[in-house]
Design a protein around this motif. Structure first.
Motif, PDB file in Angstrom:
ATOM      1  N   ARG A  38       0.830  -1.199   0.000  1.00 18.71           N
ATOM      2  CA  ARG A  38       0.000   0.000   0.000  1.00 18.71           C
ATOM      3  C   ARG A  38       0.869   1.255   0.000  1.00 18.71           C
ATOM      4  O   ARG A  38       1.955   1.265   0.574  1.00 18.71           O
ATOM      5  N   SER A  39       0.358   2.292  -0.599  1.00 22.11           N
ATOM      6  CA  SER A  39       1.051   3.584  -0.594  1.00 22.11           C
ATOM      7  C   SER A  39       0.941   4.191   0.808  1.00 22.11           C
ATOM      8  O   SER A  39       0.177   3.700   1.662  1.00 22.11           O
ATOM      9  N   VAL A  40       1.656   5.288   1.015  1.00 19.56           N
ATOM     10  CA  VAL A  40       1.560   5.993   2.296  1.00 19.56           C
ATOM     11  C   VAL A  40       0.113   6.444   2.521  1.00 19.56           C
ATOM     12  O   VAL A  40      -0.445   6.263   3.606  1.00 19.56           O
ATOM     13  N   GLY A  41      -0.498   7.002   1.494  1.00 21.90           N
ATOM     14  CA  GLY A  41      -1.878   7.464   1.605  1.00 21.90           C
ATOM     15  C   GLY A  41      -2.865   6.338   1.893  1.00 21.90           C
ATOM     16  O   GLY A  41      -3.769   6.491   2.714  1.00 21.90           O
ATOM     17  N   ALA A  46      -6.226   3.305   5.717  1.00 20.55           N
ATOM     18  CA  ALA A  46      -6.571   2.002   6.303  1.00 20.55           C
ATOM     19  C   ALA A  46      -6.392   1.991   7.812  1.00 20.55           C
ATOM     20  O   ALA A  46      -7.187   1.377   8.535  1.00 20.55           O
ATOM     21  N   LEU A  47      -5.350   2.684   8.287  1.00 19.75           N
ATOM     22  CA  LEU A  47      -5.056   2.681   9.731  1.00 19.75           C
ATOM     23  C   LEU A  47      -5.644   3.892  10.454  1.00 19.75           C
ATOM     24  O   LEU A  47      -5.492   4.027  11.667  1.00 19.75           O
ATOM     25  N   LYS A  48      -6.312   4.771   9.672  1.00 14.57           N
ATOM     26  CA  LYS A  48      -6.908   5.994  10.232  1.00 14.57           C
ATOM     27  C   LYS A  48      -5.851   6.823  10.965  1.00 14.57           C
ATOM     28  O   LYS A  48      -6.037   7.236  12.110  1.00 14.57           O
ATOM     29  N   LEU A  49      -4.727   7.055  10.261  1.00 12.06           N
ATOM     30  CA  LEU A  49      -3.615   7.826  10.796  1.00 12.06           C
ATOM     31  C   LEU A  49      -3.285   8.962   9.835  1.00 12.06           C
ATOM     32  O   LEU A  49      -3.515   8.843   8.631  1.00 12.06           O
ATOM     33  N   PRO A  50      -2.695  10.043  10.358  1.00 10.60           N
ATOM     34  CA  PRO A  50      -2.208  11.088   9.456  1.00 10.60           C
ATOM     35  C   PRO A  50      -1.059  10.554   8.587  1.00 10.60           C
ATOM     36  O   PRO A  50      -0.310   9.666   9.018  1.00 10.60           O
TER      37      PRO A  50
END
Length: 78
Positions: A38-41, A46-50
């Motif tokens: 997965r990309s950073v975005g 997916a992890l609900k993180l900034p």
């Protein structure tokens, strides 16, 4: 050149043991980024993180993984 089955098995074993030494948040981000490709975005969503958190966790995780891999390789006897 085709990798030796025994070599591949050893590599997988060492990587699993080294990953187990990481904290759950560090392990989780590496699984998303590299295992799930997965990309950073995508990982952030997916992890609900900034996005910045994903970037820093990835960096910290890779830095922590290096000594863990070296440690596992040193303790692996075949």
């Amino acid at each position: 050149m085709v990798p030796d089955v025994g070599e591949r098995t050893l590599t997988v074993h060492v990587l699993k043991k080294a990953m187990a030494e990481l904290t759950p948040p560090h392990r989780e981000v590496l699984v998303h980024r590299y295992y799930l490709d997965r990309s950073v975005g995508e990982t952030a969503a997916a992890l609900k993180l900034p996005i910045g958190t994903v970037k820093s966790r990835t960096s910290h995780s890779l830095r922590a993984l290096r000594p863990a891999l070296i440690s596992q390789e040193a303790h692996t006897h075949w």
